[in-house]
Design an enzyme around this catalytic site. Structure first.
Site, PDB file in Angstrom:
ATOM      1  N   ASP A  57      11.160  18.414  -0.766  1.00  0.00           N
ATOM      2  CA  ASP A  57      10.403  18.240  -1.941  1.00  0.00           C
ATOM      3  C   ASP A  57      11.389  18.856  -2.911  1.00  0.00           C
ATOM      4  OD1 ASP A  57       7.234  17.921  -2.872  1.00  0.00           O
ATOM      5  OD2 ASP A  57       8.630  18.516  -4.503  1.00  0.00           O
ATOM      6  N   VAL A 105      14.849  12.618  -2.345  1.00  0.00           N
ATOM      7  CA  VAL A 105      15.138  11.845  -1.488  1.00  0.00           C
ATOM      8  C   VAL A 105      15.632  10.467  -2.032  1.00  0.00           C
ATOM      9  CG1 VAL A 105      14.441  10.505   0.844  1.00  0.00           C
ATOM     10  CG2 VAL A 105      13.726  13.013   0.448  1.00  0.00           C
ATOM     11  N   CYS A 166       5.285  -2.457  10.043  1.00  0.00           N
ATOM     12  CA  CYS A 166       5.711  -1.507   9.231  1.00  0.00           C
ATOM     13  C   CYS A 166       5.388  -1.538   7.808  1.00  0.00           C
ATOM     14  CB  CYS A 166       7.247  -1.711   9.196  1.00  0.00           C
ATOM     15  SG  CYS A 166       7.911  -2.975   7.955  1.00  0.00           S
ATOM     16  N   CYS A 183      -1.892  10.039  -9.877  1.00  0.00           N
ATOM     17  CA  CYS A 183      -2.899  11.295  -9.735  1.00  0.00           C
ATOM     18  C   CYS A 183      -3.124  11.725 -11.066  1.00  0.00           C
ATOM     19  CB  CYS A 183      -2.096  12.456  -8.830  1.00  0.00           C
ATOM     20  SG  CYS A 183      -0.509  12.985  -9.266  1.00  0.00           S
ATOM     21  N   CYS A 238       8.927 -10.491   8.126  1.00  0.00           N
ATOM     22  CA  CYS A 238       9.115  -9.258   7.412  1.00  0.00           C
ATOM     23  C   CYS A 238      10.390  -8.922   7.292  1.00  0.00           C
ATOM     24  CB  CYS A 238       8.437  -7.952   8.323  1.00  0.00           C
ATOM     25  SG  CYS A 238       8.766  -6.359   7.295  1.00  0.00           S
ATOM     26  N   CYS A 241      11.298  -4.991   9.155  1.00  0.00           N
ATOM     27  CA  CYS A 241      11.407  -4.733  10.482  1.00  0.00           C
ATOM     28  C   CYS A 241      11.667  -5.902  11.268  1.00  0.00           C
ATOM     29  CB  CYS A 241      10.047  -4.466  10.869  1.00  0.00           C
ATOM     30  SG  CYS A 241       8.451  -5.189  11.057  1.00  0.00           S
TER      31      CYS A 241
HETATM   32 ZN   LIG Z   1       7.385  -4.979   8.859  1.00  0.00          ZN
END
Ligand SMILES: [Zn+2]
Length: 336
Positions: A57, A105, A166, A183, A238, A241
């Site tokens: 985090d 990240v 995915c 939020c 896709c 994936c």
């Molecule tokens: Zn996919």
């Protein structure tokens, strides 16, 4: 008390048993994002005996987090979430390895932060991070469990690359910035985020035990107390994936700046190699005013903003929502 007593209430379940417990103990799981969902799922996985947890985090604990982020208390305010959560989990279970990573990240670092994991739990608050985790998951072949919660609704989806849909089969295009409620604008019921974090932990434990994924999106409505299961099909076209395209992974950004959910806070992450000299920065800033040390971060006020500087050089700058001003404040007081 024998070490085996700790898990006796779950090893007695025929679906787990001693063999299942050994699988959990041998597993490495990264929880990315330690907010309302990540604190719940990490807590459950640590207590269930997942042997190695990597807690990722980029943020520090704020007072408004305590309503729903169950691993934190008032003493943790201003401390890095990854480190505060790690201390709580080790107090609950000293028999596992807990590795705090107080970093953002992003495209350039995602593969190294997620290296060696068996599974990732999504506790992030943004679609860019989820698209990125999805790309790493497909490239490296590990499963992950998406989760999201807003107001009184939440959802979870266990994703096994090339087996289930995915994340981009589910959501082909990244929503435009500012197009989704956050939020902050829509609020969040703590009971709903706890249900979704628990659903994610349950999906993770089942995958680690070797059970096949359902391929179903779980959708929870907190006011209606309703849980729906919706089958999500793989898309033959896709881009992620099926065609293996990566848009975020390895993307080069001159400098990563992110506005955080929680407003008036900008994360500035100058590109550089290695650790920064935090003690040197602290020494220079002391000439301007008080500097606090909390875990591995330092905090100070300057230029009308509050700075939290991490050991890797990233800083959270609170008191502005203007990225240019944040970058200018960073250059002025921390230096880049
Ligand atoms: Zn996919």
């Amino acid at each position: 008390m024998a070490a085996s007593d700790r898990y006796v209430r779950q090893t007695i379940l025929p679906e787990i048993g001693r063999g299942g417990q050994e699988k959990l103990s041998a597993a490495t799981v990264a929880v990315v994002g330690l907010g309302a969902l990540g604190t719940v799922s990490a807590n459950l996985l640590a207590r269930a005996g997942v042997g190695h947890l990597r807690l990722v985090d980029r943020d520090v604990v704020e007072l408004s987090n305590l309503q729903r982020q169950v691993l934190f208390d008032e003493r943790d305010i201003d401390a890095p979430k990854a480190e505060a959560a790690a201390a709580k989990l080790l107090a609950a279970n000293s028999g596992i390895r807990v590795e705090p990573v107080a970093r953002d990240v992003n495209g350039p670092n995602a593969e190294s932060i997620l290296a060696g994991v068996d599974l990732v739990l999504d506790g992030t608050d943004n679609m860019e991070a989820r698209f990125l985790v999805n790309e790493v998951s497909i490239k490296r072949g590990f499963p992950w469990v998406y989760g999201g919660a807003i107001a009184a609704h939440g959802m979870a989806l266990a994703i096994v690359p090339k087996v289930t849909a995915c994340f981009r089969c589910f959501l082909p295009q990244m929503p435009a910035p500012g197009s989704l409620p956050t939020c902050e604008t829509a609020g969040i019921l703590n009971t709903v985020s706890s249900v979704v974090g628990s659903l994610q932990a349950a999906e993770a434990i089942k995958l680690l035990l070797g059970r096949p994924p359902s391929g179903e999106l779980l959708v929870f409505d907190g006011w209606a107390s309703d849980l729906q299961r919706i089958r999500i099909a793989r898309r033959e076209d896709c881009p992620a994936c099926a065609r293996g395209e990566t848009e975020l992974l390895g993307a080069r950004r001159g400098q990563v700046i992110a506005a955080l959910c929680g407003s008036k806070t900008i994360s500035v992450d100058p590109v550089h190699k290695g650790e920064v000299d935090l003690a040197g920065i602290e020494g220079r800033l002391r000439k301007l005013g008080p500097v606090r040390s909390l875990g591995s971060v330092i905090m100070f006020e300057a230029g009308g903003a509050t700075f939290t500087v991490f050991a890797d050089g990233r800083a959270l700058i609170r008191g502005t929502d203007d990225p240019e001003r944040a970058r200018s404040l960073y250059a002025k007081y921390v230096g880049m």
